[in-house]
Design a protein around this motif. Structure first.
Motif, PDB file in Angstrom:
ATOM      1  N   GLN A   1       0.834  -1.205   0.000  1.00  0.00           N
ATOM      2  CA  GLN A   1       0.000   0.000   0.000  1.00  0.00           C
ATOM      3  C   GLN A   1       0.864   1.248   0.000  1.00  0.00           C
ATOM      4  OE1 GLN A   1      -2.543   0.402   3.395  1.00  0.00           O
ATOM      5  NE2 GLN A   1      -3.652   2.139   2.572  1.00  0.00           N
ATOM      6  N   LYS A   2       1.952   1.233   0.786  1.00  0.00           N
ATOM      7  CA  LYS A   2       2.845   2.394   0.825  1.00  0.00           C
ATOM      8  C   LYS A   2       3.497   2.631  -0.533  1.00  0.00           C
ATOM      9  CE  LYS A   2       6.715   4.388   3.397  1.00  0.00           C
ATOM     10  NZ  LYS A   2       7.393   4.823   2.215  1.00  0.00           N
ATOM     11  N   GLU A   3       3.939   1.537  -1.185  1.00  0.00           N
ATOM     12  CA  GLU A   3       4.568   1.688  -2.503  1.00  0.00           C
ATOM     13  C   GLU A   3       3.596   2.299  -3.500  1.00  0.00           C
ATOM     14  OE1 GLU A   3       5.831  -2.235  -3.434  1.00  0.00           O
ATOM     15  OE2 GLU A   3       7.624  -2.170  -2.171  1.00  0.00           O
ATOM     16  N   THR A   4       2.352   1.808  -3.475  1.00  0.00           N
ATOM     17  CA  THR A   4       1.335   2.345  -4.398  1.00  0.00           C
ATOM     18  C   THR A   4       1.057   3.809  -4.108  1.00  0.00           C
ATOM     19  OG1 THR A   4       0.305   0.161  -4.544  1.00  0.00           O
ATOM     20  CG2 THR A   4      -1.014   2.047  -5.245  1.00  0.00           C
ATOM     21  N   GLN A   5       0.977   4.158  -2.813  1.00  0.00           N
ATOM     22  CA  GLN A   5       0.722   5.553  -2.447  1.00  0.00           C
ATOM     23  C   GLN A   5       1.871   6.453  -2.880  1.00  0.00           C
ATOM     24  OE1 GLN A   5      -2.186   6.688  -1.075  1.00  0.00           O
ATOM     25  NE2 GLN A   5      -1.328   8.673  -1.563  1.00  0.00           N
ATOM     26  N   ASP A   6       3.112   5.938  -2.759  1.00  0.00           N
ATOM     27  CA  ASP A   6       4.280   6.719  -3.193  1.00  0.00           C
ATOM     28  C   ASP A   6       4.226   6.996  -4.678  1.00  0.00           C
ATOM     29  OD1 ASP A   6       6.653   5.126  -0.909  1.00  0.00           O
ATOM     30  OD2 ASP A   6       5.242   6.773  -0.622  1.00  0.00           O
ATOM     31  N   LEU A   7       3.837   5.950  -5.466  1.00  0.00           N
ATOM     32  CA  LEU A   7       3.709   6.146  -6.914  1.00  0.00           C
ATOM     33  C   LEU A   7       2.657   7.194  -7.239  1.00  0.00           C
ATOM     34  CD1 LEU A   7       3.903   2.458  -8.232  1.00  0.00           C
ATOM     35  CD2 LEU A   7       5.575   4.261  -8.600  1.00  0.00           C
ATOM     36  N   LEU A   8       1.530   7.117  -6.541  1.00  0.00           N
ATOM     37  CA  LEU A   8       0.452   8.077  -6.776  1.00  0.00           C
ATOM     38  C   LEU A   8       0.904   9.489  -6.414  1.00  0.00           C
ATOM     39  CD1 LEU A   8      -2.458   8.848  -7.395  1.00  0.00           C
ATOM     40  CD2 LEU A   8      -3.079   8.173  -5.080  1.00  0.00           C
ATOM     41  N   ASN A   9       1.579   9.624  -5.281  1.00  0.00           N
ATOM     42  CA  ASN A   9       2.051  10.940  -4.864  1.00  0.00           C
ATOM     43  C   ASN A   9       3.027  11.514  -5.878  1.00  0.00           C
ATOM     44  OD1 ASN A   9       0.530  10.775  -2.549  1.00  0.00           O
ATOM     45  ND2 ASN A   9       2.194  10.042  -1.247  1.00  0.00           N
ATOM     46  N   THR A  10       3.928  10.660  -6.392  1.00  0.00           N
ATOM     47  CA  THR A  10       4.909  11.114  -7.378  1.00  0.00           C
ATOM     48  C   THR A  10       4.215  11.600  -8.648  1.00  0.00           C
ATOM     49  OG1 THR A  10       6.563   9.568  -6.538  1.00  0.00           O
ATOM     50  CG2 THR A  10       6.894  10.424  -8.774  1.00  0.00           C
ATOM     51  N   ALA A  11       3.239  10.811  -9.115  1.00  0.00           N
ATOM     52  CA  ALA A  11       2.519  11.190 -10.339  1.00  0.00           C
ATOM     53  C   ALA A  11       1.739  12.481 -10.142  1.00  0.00           C
ATOM     54  CB  ALA A  11       1.574  10.064 -10.758  1.00  0.00           C
ATOM     55  N   THR A  12       1.125  12.640  -8.952  1.00  0.00           N
ATOM     56  CA  THR A  12       0.350  13.847  -8.668  1.00  0.00           C
ATOM     57  C   THR A  12       1.246  15.077  -8.635  1.00  0.00           C
ATOM     58  OG1 THR A  12      -1.219  12.555  -7.365  1.00  0.00           O
ATOM     59  CG2 THR A  12      -1.218  14.933  -7.026  1.00  0.00           C
ATOM     60  N   VAL A  13       2.422  14.938  -7.999  1.00  0.00           N
ATOM     61  CA  VAL A  13       3.374  16.048  -7.944  1.00  0.00           C
ATOM     62  C   VAL A  13       3.834  16.432  -9.343  1.00  0.00           C
ATOM     63  CG1 VAL A  13       5.704  16.694  -7.220  1.00  0.00           C
ATOM     64  CG2 VAL A  13       4.166  15.579  -5.605  1.00  0.00           C
ATOM     65  N   LYS A  14       4.088  15.407 -10.173  1.00  0.00           N
ATOM     66  CA  LYS A  14       4.546  15.661 -11.539  1.00  0.00           C
ATOM     67  C   LYS A  14       3.481  16.391 -12.347  1.00  0.00           C
ATOM     68  CE  LYS A  14       6.718  13.406 -15.494  1.00  0.00           C
ATOM     69  NZ  LYS A  14       7.249  12.146 -16.032  1.00  0.00           N
ATOM     70  N   LEU A  15       2.222  15.954 -12.202  1.00  0.00           N
ATOM     71  CA  LEU A  15       1.131  16.601 -12.926  1.00  0.00           C
ATOM     72  C   LEU A  15       0.978  18.053 -12.494  1.00  0.00           C
ATOM     73  CD1 LEU A  15      -1.291  16.577 -14.800  1.00  0.00           C
ATOM     74  CD2 LEU A  15      -2.657  15.578 -12.961  1.00  0.00           C
ATOM     75  N   ASN A  16       1.008  18.305 -11.177  1.00  0.00           N
ATOM     76  CA  ASN A  16       0.878  19.670 -10.671  1.00  0.00           C
ATOM     77  C   ASN A  16       2.046  20.535 -11.150  1.00  0.00           C
ATOM     78  OD1 ASN A  16      -1.475  19.075  -9.334  1.00  0.00           O
ATOM     79  ND2 ASN A  16      -0.470  18.571  -7.402  1.00  0.00           N
ATOM     80  N   SER A  17       3.234  19.944 -11.206  1.00  0.00           N
ATOM     81  CA  SER A  17       4.408  20.687 -11.668  1.00  0.00           C
ATOM     82  C   SER A  17       4.254  21.072 -13.133  1.00  0.00           C
ATOM     83  CB  SER A  17       5.662  19.835 -11.466  1.00  0.00           C
ATOM     84  OG  SER A  17       6.787  20.490 -12.012  1.00  0.00           O
ATOM     85  N   CYS A  18       3.745  20.126 -13.937  1.00  0.00           N
ATOM     86  CA  CYS A  18       3.528  20.404 -15.364  1.00  0.00           C
ATOM     87  C   CYS A  18       2.540  21.545 -15.557  1.00  0.00           C
ATOM     88  CB  CYS A  18       3.027  19.147 -16.082  1.00  0.00           C
ATOM     89  SG  CYS A  18       4.279  17.848 -16.234  1.00  0.00           S
ATOM     90  N   LEU A  19       1.454  21.530 -14.797  1.00  0.00           N
ATOM     91  CA  LEU A  19       0.439  22.579 -14.909  1.00  0.00           C
ATOM     92  C   LEU A  19       0.998  23.932 -14.472  1.00  0.00           C
ATOM     93  CD1 LEU A  19      -2.689  20.653 -13.549  1.00  0.00           C
ATOM     94  CD2 LEU A  19      -2.112  21.158 -15.922  1.00  0.00           C
ATOM     95  N   GLU A  20       1.833  23.934 -13.430  1.00  0.00           N
ATOM     96  CA  GLU A  20       2.439  25.172 -12.954  1.00  0.00           C
ATOM     97  C   GLU A  20       3.410  25.729 -13.990  1.00  0.00           C
ATOM     98  OE1 GLU A  20       1.745  27.069 -10.643  1.00  0.00           O
ATOM     99  OE2 GLU A  20       3.467  28.432 -10.619  1.00  0.00           O
ATOM    100  N   GLU A  21       4.176  24.850 -14.648  1.00  0.00           N
ATOM    101  CA  GLU A  21       5.110  25.295 -15.667  1.00  0.00           C
ATOM    102  C   GLU A  21       4.370  25.910 -16.849  1.00  0.00           C
ATOM    103  OE1 GLU A  21       8.652  22.018 -14.827  1.00  0.00           O
ATOM    104  OE2 GLU A  21       7.379  21.832 -16.574  1.00  0.00           O
TER     105      GLU A  21
END
Length: 291
Positions: free
Chosen positions: A31-51
């Motif tokens: 569960q932690k590994e899956t949550q880490d993947l989700l958090n990473t993807a969410t951060v990446k998406l937010n970063s793309c939108l901010e850029e």
């Protein structure tokens, strides 16, 4: 004799407890590994939108600078009355202003060209997906674009049986079409999200809706990789459970809408902004060499 029986019973309970604890730890780790993947993807998406937002702001700022420089030139010409009477210093200032305007205009054109190219690539992706999946009903699959990101939402009745994460044969046909499109678009990465309604679920294979949504996303990713040869480095599997609904869970139709798998196609915006930076540099050099 009774002491021996009691000792044996106690030992059996301890062993069972150890086995249960081990399984719990394994599930907790997954569960932690899956949550880490989700958090990473969410951060990446937010970063793309901010850029993207920063780039838009930069275009507006450059346009304001061009407008200011043009107003400055107009004021200089008005004050001097005639180009023939301009002083040497005034002429030099005018020349520098014109050079700056030319450079800013080229930079703005570079930014616009880059944005138009990104929008064109996104539109081509949407067109390809709709062409490949055009024979499906709207209630089974939806394709839309939000802030430059392409979303493909597929209903669970097309992909899975109720409460199951085994992918149906019909779904594999659909996933094959999606795979054909994304494999031809190497400048995109994507995330597969599993979503459920709010009806609780628990059995020998599934702990809860978090678990079900994650298993469904992982099942889709495996098929795209193993059956259709999609590069696994381009994919992320994420379970969202019941917590990102698109409709109220108070009706049958609302619950059906919430039971879905969503493929989020993410452009590699780092390449996009590298292209902008290179274009800005070329524009500056071209402006200097032209004088």
């Amino acid at each position: 004799m009774k002491r021996i029986l009691l000792f044996g019973a106690s030992a059996a309970i301890v062993l069972c407890s150890c086995v249960s604890q081990k399984k719990y730890k394994e599930l907790e780790t997954k569960q932690k590994e899956t949550q880490d993947l989700l958090n990473t993807a969410t951060v990446k998406l937010n970063s793309c939108l901010e850029e993207q937002r920063v780039a838009t702001t930069k275009v507006e700022s450059l346009q304001d600078q061009v407008s200011t420089l043009k107003n400055t030139n107009a004021a200089l010409l008005s004050n001097q009355g005639d180009l023939a009477t301009l002083s040497k210093k005034g002429a030099e200032n005018l020349e520098k202003s014109l050079e700056s305007i030319k450079e800013k205009d080229m930079q703005i054109k570079t930014l616009r060209d880059a944005m138009n190219k990104k929008d064109s690539v996104t539109l081509a992706l949407v067109t390809s997906l709709k062409g490949a999946l055009g024979n499906l009903n709207d209630e089974d699959i939806e394709i839309n674009v939000e802030k430059g990101v392409v979303f493909v939402s597929i209903s669970d009745k097309l992909l899975f049986r109720s409460g199951s994460y085994q992918v149906s044969d019909r779904a594999k046909e659909v996933l094959g079409k999606v795979a054909t499109v994304v494999k031809n678009k190497p400048d995109f990465e994507f995330m597969v999200e599993g979503h459920t309604d709010n009806v609780p679920i628990s059995n020998n294979c599934i702990v809860d809706n978090w678990d079900l949504s994650t298993k469904r996303a992982t099942a889709i990713v495996r098929i795209l990789q193993k059956d259709f040869g999609v590069n696994p480095a381009r994919m992320t599997a994420a379970g969202r459970g019941e917590y990102v609904p698109v409709a109220e869970n108070t009706t049958t139709s609302g619950k059906a809408a919430n039971r879905r798998t969503r493929i989020v196609v993410l452009p590699k915006l780092d390449q996009f902004y590298t292209m902008i930076e290179e274009g800005m540099k070329e524009a500056t050099e071209a402006s200097k060499s032209g004088n």
